[in-house]
Design a protein around this motif. Sequence first.
Motif, PDB file in Angstrom:
ATOM      1  N   PRO A  35       0.799  -1.238   0.000  1.00 39.20           N
ATOM      2  CA  PRO A  35       0.000   0.000   0.000  1.00 39.20           C
ATOM      3  C   PRO A  35       0.828   1.282   0.000  1.00 39.20           C
ATOM      4  O   PRO A  35       0.497   2.232  -0.716  1.00 39.20           O
ATOM      5  CB  PRO A  35      -0.846  -0.124   1.277  1.00 39.20           C
ATOM      6  N   LEU A  59      -7.048   0.879  -3.636  1.00 36.31           N
ATOM      7  CA  LEU A  59      -7.100   0.762  -2.176  1.00 36.31           C
ATOM      8  C   LEU A  59      -8.319   1.480  -1.631  1.00 36.31           C
ATOM      9  O   LEU A  59      -8.869   2.379  -2.262  1.00 36.31           O
ATOM     10  CB  LEU A  59      -5.832   1.364  -1.563  1.00 36.31           C
ATOM     11  N   THR A  63      -7.404   3.030   3.848  1.00 42.47           N
ATOM     12  CA  THR A  63      -6.018   2.588   3.681  1.00 42.47           C
ATOM     13  C   THR A  63      -5.165   3.709   3.102  1.00 42.47           C
ATOM     14  O   THR A  63      -4.030   3.943   3.539  1.00 42.47           O
ATOM     15  CB  THR A  63      -5.957   1.352   2.773  1.00 42.47           C
TER      16      THR A  63
END
Length: 425
Positions: A35, A59, A63
């Motif tokens: 991420p 995402l 996040t």
Amino acid sequence: MSLPTLDRSTSRVVTGRVRVQRPVVAPELRIADNPAAAVLRAATGGPVSRDNAARTTGLSIATVNRQVSALLAAGLLRERPDLTASGAVGRPRIPFEIDHEAYLTLGIHIGAAVTKIVAADLRGRILGGLAIATPQTGQDFATTTVARSAKAFLQRWHRRKPLWAGVAIGGRVDTATGVVDHPKLAWQGAQVGSVLGEVLELPVSVAPHVEAMAASELLLPTGEPRDGARAGGPGSSLYFYVRETAGIAVTLDGRVHTPSSGPGSIAHFPTGSDVECTCGRRGCLEVTVGDRSLHARAVGRGIIPAHKGTGGTTIADLYRAAEAGAADAQELLAERATILGHTVAMVRDMLNPDRVILGGQAFTGYRPAVAHVARAFTHSSQLPPTDIRISGFGGKVQEFAAVVTALSTIYADPLSAIRRTALTD
């Protein structure tokens, strides 16, 4: 207070204190999927909102918010409240971008004749650079000389904090240790990574230069749109490089293929020419199309002189003669371009990649020759037409190969990379 116990292989005592040596870290020539890496990559093209970053990366907004906060705290991102939409409320509405003013990375491309040293920001933009002659007097002296030149160059950028150094070089590279075997320079087991790390006091990554060039197509913006036809799209890419040396690299689904035994070689690929190679055969690719060999043939045919003024001529003089209308110079360059087109077609037909990218000054130094490459490729390939293009990095492919070698580990796991640089301060 007692100092922590440190492994002797990664530290040493200097003037009564422990100094952690800068490690050699294998480059990450790939698009990472963690991420933090995805969020940082979303900001490489300029300011972006959290909503757009979520759409780009796939995402969740929660996040993205967490990763933005962590990257802001690490100093890799900065917010742009001046770009907040009128009427927007709350921090998540503030766009963010890579902080391209606080840090720099150092890129070093060690060529057979010339070494180029550049500084780049975290977006991969080159800030400045210099070129020095690659020392030819032994590997220990050469690596130390390059390292000291890079250290002196780094002093120009005292307002920025250097994070990483990347070295792109021909020959065979052990990316885990930064040890290089370079037959053209007569280097065997050269400790490139450790010498650079010790002198620069930075983490260092070392990569084979053609593989690094292919990685620059994946990871760095070239001004072209990033779509499925770009090297970073799904599928496979063949990167074909020619300047003084010739080489190829293959990218598969966002990762440059890096054979454990080192890159393959097309230096002795047969072309059918009558140029004699050092291996004893005739017509090997590198001696037929390489800059040094082509320059020698131009001098031998009387197309350009061996010397001009107080110095010798170079391949650039051949390009200038062709651009000025010299028919014999144009013919020689067209001859090389035709051989290149045939060779690229044969390699493409063997590997059948989704796209082909051509890099190096043999393709970009004299642009009218590109038409000859295209015609020969079309005539020689037995497969359906494919996406084939010239690298967007033009005559700076070597510099950007070094830049991406330095940036790749930061891009792959930015938070871990920042922690690593903090440990070695």
